[in-house]
Design an enzyme around this catalytic site. Structure first.
Site, PDB file in Angstrom:
ATOM      1  N   ARG A  22       0.833  -1.206   0.000  1.00 44.89           N
ATOM      2  CA  ARG A  22       0.000   0.000   0.000  1.00 44.89           C
ATOM      3  C   ARG A  22       0.866   1.254   0.000  1.00 44.89           C
ATOM      4  NH1 ARG A  22      -1.767   3.320   4.164  1.00 44.89           N
ATOM      5  NH2 ARG A  22      -3.836   4.298   3.920  1.00 44.89           N
ATOM      6  N   GLY A  23       1.922   1.256   0.818  1.00 47.68           N
ATOM      7  CA  GLY A  23       2.816   2.409   0.860  1.00 47.68           C
ATOM      8  C   GLY A  23       3.480   2.664  -0.476  1.00 47.68           C
ATOM      9  N   VAL A  25       2.371   1.675  -3.490  1.00 49.66           N
ATOM     10  CA  VAL A  25       1.373   2.047  -4.496  1.00 49.66           C
ATOM     11  C   VAL A  25       0.947   3.502  -4.340  1.00 49.66           C
ATOM     12  CG1 VAL A  25      -0.989   1.631  -5.293  1.00 49.66           C
ATOM     13  CG2 VAL A  25       0.537  -0.301  -4.836  1.00 49.66           C
ATOM     14  N   ARG A  26       0.568   3.885  -3.139  1.00 52.07           N
ATOM     15  CA  ARG A  26       0.026   5.234  -2.964  1.00 52.07           C
ATOM     16  C   ARG A  26       1.100   6.311  -3.083  1.00 52.07           C
ATOM     17  NH1 ARG A  26      -5.319   4.859   0.911  1.00 52.07           N
ATOM     18  NH2 ARG A  26      -6.444   3.496  -0.542  1.00 52.07           N
ATOM     19  N   SER A  57      -7.054  -0.454  -5.186  1.00 52.70           N
ATOM     20  CA  SER A  57      -6.553  -1.833  -5.104  1.00 52.70           C
ATOM     21  C   SER A  57      -5.990  -2.139  -3.725  1.00 52.70           C
ATOM     22  CB  SER A  57      -5.455  -2.066  -6.148  1.00 52.70           C
ATOM     23  OG  SER A  57      -5.894  -1.784  -7.454  1.00 52.70           O
ATOM     24  N   ASP A 128      11.806 -12.751  10.957  1.00 64.69           N
ATOM     25  CA  ASP A 128      13.048 -13.216  11.581  1.00 64.69           C
ATOM     26  C   ASP A 128      13.950 -12.084  12.069  1.00 64.69           C
ATOM     27  OD1 ASP A 128      12.241 -15.807  10.980  1.00 64.69           O
ATOM     28  OD2 ASP A 128      13.332 -15.845   9.078  1.00 64.69           O
ATOM     29  N   ARG A 155       2.796 -20.409  30.155  1.00 64.61           N
ATOM     30  CA  ARG A 155       3.144 -20.212  31.560  1.00 64.61           C
ATOM     31  C   ARG A 155       1.973 -20.588  32.467  1.00 64.61           C
ATOM     32  NH1 ARG A 155       7.135 -18.263  34.029  1.00 64.61           N
ATOM     33  NH2 ARG A 155       8.073 -17.319  32.171  1.00 64.61           N
ATOM     34  N   CYS A 187      10.842 -15.799  30.280  1.00 63.64           N
ATOM     35  CA  CYS A 187      11.355 -17.177  30.187  1.00 63.64           C
ATOM     36  C   CYS A 187      12.570 -17.359  31.099  1.00 63.64           C
ATOM     37  CB  CYS A 187      11.734 -17.506  28.746  1.00 63.64           C
ATOM     38  SG  CYS A 187      10.331 -17.569  27.628  1.00 63.64           S
TER      39      CYS A 187
END
Length: 320
Positions: A22-23, A25-26, A57, A128, A155, A187
């Site tokens: 979106r960023g 395209v616009r 779109s 990642d 937990r 943890c």
């Protein structure tokens, strides 16, 4: 003079990819450019499966997980003849430059296209957080929330049954997601690819915790380090405590992106258009100290290394 750009998502999907599309395209449309979306990454580029995109779109896409353009792994793209077909497909549609959203494998495809004379800009889209040249990747913060929520739930049941729980977190060969989730989830033990590990050392640490009065524990471990079901059996055998393994798997890639991922993706998408209009190609976008930056894509793949958050691990160990 660039008049039309293509955009694709490649490799494993990540929350925020739709916001990045979106960023792109616009921002492109606001500069008077046309945009073509490519389905299923480099595979769609090779098979000539593309669609013209307008502002409608990408309406209502900023909050959607996944990627509406689709993604696919396509190792055949390493073949120069395959890439030549892809470039011809773009040229016949009038596409002058390409924005690639994905991880370092996707960057390699963009690098090779650039070397063949077709300008590309890479945006880091992976949960990642293992792409060099950026503090954070699109999708990382959403995945972090997902993992922490899962740890919170584990937990509850671990405490009820005085059980040891092992949770396997994605990250490939980078421990960023595991480390951050382990701190946020409280943890007791963390196993990361960046730090040498033996199961004997882990068991000794768990036994030391039991000796201090710990009734239950959660071990966070990055994928690909070991078979966690076998590890669970070994821990149970050595500690005499019930031990269970949980692989979070692909739920970490799903869900609506959190606010920061939406903002990051939007900024990176818009910045990629700025770079293309300035004549850049073969670059990858990043965020460092909250500022948009760009690097040579070859450096990001081959020369730059992500620093390990050793101070974060030191903090985590103090809180065990």
């Amino acid at each position: 003079m660039i008049k039309k750009i293509g955009v694709l998502t490649s490799g494993g999907d990540a929350p925020g990819m739709n916001a990045a599309i979106r960023g792109v395209v616009r921002a492109a449309l606001s500069e008077g450019l046309e945009v073509c979306g490519i389905y299923d990454g480099y595979l769609g580029l090779y098979e000539d499966r593309m669609i013209n995109l307008d502002r409608y779109s990408v309406s209502d896409m900023i909050n959607r997980g996944g990627t509406f353009l689709g993604s696919a792994r396509f190792p055949e793209f390493r073949n120069e003849d395959v890439r030549s077909v892809a470039i011809e497909n773009m040229k016949k549609r009038g596409i002058d430059a390409l924005v690639v959203i994905g991880g370092d494998g996707s960057y390699m495809g963009a690098k090779r296209l650039t070397e063949m004379g077709f300008p590309c800009i890479g945006l880091p889209g992976t949960i990642d957080n293992d792409v060099a040249g950026t503090d954070y990747t699109i999708g990382y913060f959403t995945a972090l929330e997902t993992v922490v929520e899962a740890i919170d739930r584990l937990r509850d049941t671990s405490s009820s049954h005085q059980r040891i729980s092992i949770v396997e977190v994605m990250g490939r060969y980078c421990g960023d997601l595991t480390l951050a989730a382990a701190i946020a989830g409280g943890c007791e033990f963390i196993v990361l690819p960046e730090i040498p590990y033996t199961r004997e050392e882990l068991v000794n640490e768990i036994k030391a915790g039991i000796a201090k009065g710990k009734k239950h524990a959660i071990v966070a471990i990055t994928e690909h380090i070991c078979d966690i079901n076998e590890l669970a059996k070994y821990i149970e055998q050595e500690t005499k405590r019930e031990t269970r393994a949980t692989v979070l798997g692909h739920i970490q890639r799903g869900g609506a992106p959190v606010a920061y991922d939406r903002i990051l993706a939007s900024r990176m998408g818009a910045y990629s258009i700025e770079l293309l209009l300035q004549g850049y190609g073969g670059r990858c976008v990043g965020i460092q100290n909250e500022k948009m930056v760009h690097h040579d894509i070859i450096d990001a793949i081959e020369n730059m290394k992500r620093p390990f958050k050793g101070d974060w691990l030191d903090t985590a160990k103090k809180l065990y």
